[in-house]
Design an enzyme around this catalytic site. Structure first.
Site, short mmCIF file in Angstrom:
data_model
loop_
_atom_site.label_atom_id
_atom_site.label_comp_id
_atom_site.label_asym_id
_atom_site.label_seq_id
_atom_site.Cartn_x
_atom_site.Cartn_y
_atom_site.Cartn_z
N THR A 2 18.14 13.34 -2.85
CA THR A 2 16.89 13.33 -1.80
C THR A 2 16.96 14.13 -0.78
O THR A 2 18.09 14.94 -0.71
CB THR A 2 16.96 11.68 -1.29
N GLY A 157 10.56 19.88 -0.66
CA GLY A 157 10.18 19.42 -1.68
C GLY A 157 9.64 20.41 -2.55
O GLY A 157 9.59 20.29 -3.76
N CYS A 160 13.48 22.06 -3.82
CA CYS A 160 14.62 21.13 -4.57
C CYS A 160 13.79 20.13 -5.40
O CYS A 160 13.03 19.38 -5.21
CB CYS A 160 15.08 20.35 -3.16
N THR A 163 13.71 16.25 -4.83
CA THR A 163 12.93 15.95 -3.43
C THR A 163 11.42 16.20 -3.89
O THR A 163 10.92 16.96 -4.50
CB THR A 163 13.32 16.74 -2.32
#
Length: 173
Positions: A2, A157, A160, A163
């Site tokens: 995360t 986001g 990654c 994410t």
């Protein structure tokens, strides 16, 4: 994994995280809440790592906050001591970012309590991307903490794969 990121400007602090939970190569949930308010809404906390492990740590940390009347640093150090010395806790795989009006701390499974520089903390698989984005935004814009966190999470986001773009952001004014 995360992404969790916390940004501070003066006494204002915001902490946010994405909502993706993966099991291996599969997205199991897109809207998990990895950021919480603790101790009468005076402390923000976010986790990266195993979900069940993190909830155990949230409970332990909240108990430390109650025991030490909300004193963030003392509660974090006491949690880290327990985490490092308890045979069961040592196996937990998670990290926490915690913040109040005075401080932001990273608590690791190795028993470290780190107060990051510049009021900026980021953990998780997208943490480095979010940290770089937030730092650039802090140095080059007048955005508030919550807006900076939102933009940093969006950038992380985009880069990654662990994410997503479902964000939970909390702020203490």
């Amino acid at each position: 994994m995360t992404t969790i990121v916390s940004v501070r400007r003066g006494r204002q602090v915001a902490l946010g995280g994405d909502g993706q939970v993966t099991l291996g190569a599969v997205v199991a949930k897109a809207s998990a809440r990895k950021v919480r308010r603790l101790y009468h809404d005076k402390v923000l906390a976010g986790f990266a790592g195993g979900t069940a492990d993190a909830f155990t740590l949230f409970e332990r940390f909240e108990a430390k906050l109650e025991k030490h009347q909300g004193h963030l640093l003392r509660s974090a150090v006491e949690l880290a001591k327990d985490w490092r010395t308890d045979r069961i806790l040592r196996r937990l795989e998670a990290m926490l970012v915690v913040a109040d009006h005075e401080a932001t701390l990273i608590i690791t499974g190795a028993g470290d309590v780190i107060e990051p520089e510049q009021g900026l903390a980021a953990i998780g698989s997208g943490g480095a991307y979010a940290q770089a984005a937030a730092r650039a935004l802090l140095e080059n814009t007048n955005l508030g903490p919550a807006e900076t966190v939102a933009k940093a999470l969006t950038i992380a986001g985009d880069i990654c794969i662990y994410t997503n773009q479902v964000h939970v952001i909390e702020q203490l004014d």
